[in-house]
Motif scaffolding. Sequence first.
Motif, PDB file in Angstrom:
ATOM      1  N   GLY A   1       0.786  -1.224   0.000  1.00 39.18           N
ATOM      2  CA  GLY A   1       0.000   0.000   0.000  1.00 39.18           C
ATOM      3  C   GLY A   1       0.821   1.278   0.000  1.00 39.18           C
ATOM      4  N   ALA A   2       2.114   1.173   0.321  1.00 36.05           N
ATOM      5  CA  ALA A   2       2.973   2.363   0.351  1.00 36.05           C
ATOM      6  C   ALA A   2       3.294   2.823  -1.069  1.00 36.05           C
ATOM      7  CB  ALA A   2       4.260   2.065   1.109  1.00 36.05           C
ATOM      8  N   ASP A   3       3.491   4.117  -1.228  1.00 36.85           N
ATOM      9  CA  ASP A   3       3.813   4.664  -2.542  1.00 36.85           C
ATOM     10  C   ASP A   3       5.323   4.590  -2.809  1.00 36.85           C
ATOM     11  OD1 ASP A   3       4.985   6.836  -1.181  1.00 36.85           O
ATOM     12  OD2 ASP A   3       3.211   8.064  -1.409  1.00 36.85           O
ATOM     13  N   PRO A   4       5.737   4.816  -4.064  1.00 36.69           N
ATOM     14  CA  PRO A   4       7.164   4.744  -4.387  1.00 36.69           C
ATOM     15  C   PRO A   4       8.027   5.687  -3.547  1.00 36.69           C
ATOM     16  CG  PRO A   4       5.882   4.698  -6.408  1.00 36.69           C
ATOM     17  CD  PRO A   4       4.925   4.986  -5.286  1.00 36.69           C
ATOM     18  N   GLU A   5       7.492   6.846  -3.183  1.00 34.36           N
ATOM     19  CA  GLU A   5       8.251   7.796  -2.384  1.00 34.36           C
ATOM     20  C   GLU A   5       8.553   7.246  -0.990  1.00 34.36           C
ATOM     21  OE1 GLU A   5       5.457   8.642  -4.165  1.00 34.36           O
ATOM     22  OE2 GLU A   5       6.543   9.624  -5.786  1.00 34.36           O
TER      23      GLU A   5
ATOM     24  N   LEU B   1       4.777  -0.650 -12.391  1.00 33.46           N
ATOM     25  CA  LEU B   1       6.163  -0.275 -12.169  1.00 33.46           C
ATOM     26  C   LEU B   1       6.803  -1.318 -11.263  1.00 33.46           C
ATOM     27  CD1 LEU B   1       8.591   1.721 -12.205  1.00 33.46           C
ATOM     28  CD2 LEU B   1       7.553   2.811 -10.196  1.00 33.46           C
ATOM     29  N   ARG B   2       7.947  -1.838 -11.697  1.00 34.76           N
ATOM     30  CA  ARG B   2       8.751  -2.718 -10.835  1.00 34.76           C
ATOM     31  C   ARG B   2       9.995  -1.940 -10.471  1.00 34.76           C
ATOM     32  NH1 ARG B   2      13.034  -6.209 -11.677  1.00 34.76           N
ATOM     33  NH2 ARG B   2      12.764  -6.087 -13.928  1.00 34.76           N
ATOM     34  N   ARG B   3      10.261  -1.831  -9.186  1.00 30.42           N
ATOM     35  CA  ARG B   3      11.442  -1.130  -8.701  1.00 30.42           C
ATOM     36  C   ARG B   3      12.370  -2.164  -8.093  1.00 30.42           C
ATOM     37  NH1 ARG B   3      10.848   4.513  -5.821  1.00 30.42           N
ATOM     38  NH2 ARG B   3      10.758   5.068  -8.021  1.00 30.42           N
ATOM     39  N   ASP B   4      13.589  -2.240  -8.642  1.00 32.69           N
ATOM     40  CA  ASP B   4      14.560  -3.259  -8.241  1.00 32.69           C
ATOM     41  C   ASP B   4      15.704  -2.617  -7.473  1.00 32.69           C
ATOM     42  OD1 ASP B   4      16.399  -5.318  -8.032  1.00 32.69           O
ATOM     43  OD2 ASP B   4      16.188  -5.959 -10.107  1.00 32.69           O
ATOM     44  N   TYR B   5      15.817  -2.972  -6.203  1.00 32.21           N
ATOM     45  CA  TYR B   5      16.912  -2.509  -5.358  1.00 32.21           C
ATOM     46  C   TYR B   5      18.003  -3.571  -5.229  1.00 32.21           C
ATOM     47  CZ  TYR B   5      14.430   1.654  -3.763  1.00 32.21           C
ATOM     48  OH  TYR B   5      13.805   2.882  -3.700  1.00 32.21           O
ATOM     49  N   GLY B   6      17.914  -4.629  -5.988  1.00 28.20           N
ATOM     50  CA  GLY B   6      18.888  -5.710  -5.887  1.00 28.20           C
ATOM     51  C   GLY B   6      18.372  -6.780  -4.951  1.00 28.20           C
TER      52      GLY B   6
ATOM     53  N   GLU C   1      12.727  -6.306  -4.478  1.00 30.58           N
ATOM     54  CA  GLU C   1      11.993  -5.877  -5.667  1.00 30.58           C
ATOM     55  C   GLU C   1      10.565  -5.546  -5.251  1.00 30.58           C
ATOM     56  OE1 GLU C   1      12.152  -8.732  -8.824  1.00 30.58           O
ATOM     57  OE2 GLU C   1      14.308  -8.489  -9.078  1.00 30.58           O
ATOM     58  N   ILE C   2      10.095  -4.378  -5.688  1.00 32.94           N
ATOM     59  CA  ILE C   2       8.771  -3.905  -5.311  1.00 32.94           C
ATOM     60  C   ILE C   2       7.943  -3.699  -6.567  1.00 32.94           C
ATOM     61  CG2 ILE C   2       7.490  -2.122  -4.070  1.00 32.94           C
ATOM     62  CD1 ILE C   2      10.949  -1.807  -3.388  1.00 32.94           C
ATOM     63  N   ASN C   3       6.667  -4.083  -6.510  1.00 33.79           N
ATOM     64  CA  ASN C   3       5.741  -3.906  -7.631  1.00 33.79           C
ATOM     65  C   ASN C   3       4.679  -2.885  -7.249  1.00 33.79           C
ATOM     66  OD1 ASN C   3       6.758  -6.066  -9.423  1.00 33.79           O
ATOM     67  ND2 ASN C   3       6.222  -7.327  -7.660  1.00 33.79           N
ATOM     68  N   PHE C   4       4.456  -1.924  -8.164  1.00 33.34           N
ATOM     69  CA  PHE C   4       3.480  -0.868  -7.949  1.00 33.34           C
ATOM     70  C   PHE C   4       2.435  -0.893  -9.057  1.00 33.34           C
ATOM     71  CE2 PHE C   4       7.506   0.656  -6.242  1.00 33.34           C
ATOM     72  CZ  PHE C   4       7.152   1.072  -4.968  1.00 33.34           C
ATOM     73  N   SER C   5       1.219  -0.512  -8.696  1.00 32.60           N
ATOM     74  CA  SER C   5       0.144  -0.350  -9.676  1.00 32.60           C
ATOM     75  C   SER C   5      -0.549   0.979  -9.406  1.00 32.60           C
ATOM     76  CB  SER C   5      -0.861  -1.498  -9.577  1.00 32.60           C
ATOM     77  OG  SER C   5      -1.535  -1.465  -8.342  1.00 32.60           O
ATOM     78  N   PRO C   6      -1.271   1.483 -10.421  1.00 34.69           N
ATOM     79  CA  PRO C   6      -2.003   2.742 -10.220  1.00 34.69           C
ATOM     80  C   PRO C   6      -3.035   2.589  -9.107  1.00 34.69           C
ATOM     81  CG  PRO C   6      -1.914   2.172 -12.539  1.00 34.69           C
ATOM     82  CD  PRO C   6      -1.404   0.982 -11.780  1.00 34.69           C
ATOM     83  N   ASP C   7      -3.204   3.683  -8.349  1.00 34.51           N
ATOM     84  CA  ASP C   7      -4.202   3.703  -7.278  1.00 34.51           C
ATOM     85  C   ASP C   7      -5.605   3.770  -7.848  1.00 34.51           C
ATOM     86  OD1 ASP C   7      -2.544   3.471  -5.115  1.00 34.51           O
ATOM     87  OD2 ASP C   7      -2.417   5.617  -4.731  1.00 34.51           O
ATOM     88  N   GLN C   8      -6.542   3.849  -6.968  1.00 38.14           N
ATOM     89  CA  GLN C   8      -7.952   3.939  -7.320  1.00 38.14           C
ATOM     90  C   GLN C   8      -8.225   5.196  -8.142  1.00 38.14           C
ATOM     91  OE1 GLN C   8     -10.037   1.477  -6.562  1.00 38.14           O
ATOM     92  NE2 GLN C   8      -8.397   0.387  -5.547  1.00 38.14           N
TER      93      GLN C   8
ATOM     94  N   GLY D   1      -2.308   9.429 -11.335  1.00 37.56           N
ATOM     95  CA  GLY D   1      -0.854   9.490 -11.295  1.00 37.56           C
ATOM     96  C   GLY D   1      -0.227   8.882 -10.055  1.00 37.56           C
ATOM     97  N   GLN D   2      -1.017   8.507  -9.076  1.00 39.03           N
ATOM     98  CA  GLN D   2      -0.485   7.915  -7.850  1.00 39.03           C
ATOM     99  C   GLN D   2      -0.372   6.402  -8.004  1.00 39.03           C
ATOM    100  OE1 GLN D   2       0.474   9.754  -5.116  1.00 39.03           O
ATOM    101  NE2 GLN D   2       0.052  11.519  -6.404  1.00 39.03           N
TER     102      GLN D   2
END
Length: 91
Positions: free
Chosen positions: A22-26, A45-50, A53-60, A65-66
């Motif tokens: 539920g947390a945002d990329p920031e 969006l997949r964010r890879d820190y090594g 790895e975190i997966n994000f999708s658009p909010d409601q 843009g969130q």
Amino acid sequence: MSALDFYARVAVCGEVLGVGLGADPEAWEAALGATCLDVPGGGLLRRDYGLVEINFSPDQPGRQGQMSCFGFGVKIQRLLYDLGSTAAGVP
């Protein structure tokens, strides 16, 4: 905290350094830092820190843009290649 303690804490608490689903990329960036690889595709969006790895999708609708985290994984096998490091906040 040892790498094993870190991994166990993630498994038990369902979060990494206080950030979870539920947390945002920031929020993830505040916890893990800005050094990562962003891989966009298909509206996700997949964010890879090594190590993490975190997966994000658009909010409601209504929050245009969130994005928020819908899943993440800790790649435990990557610890084998980074002994003695502080990868993803593991001291």
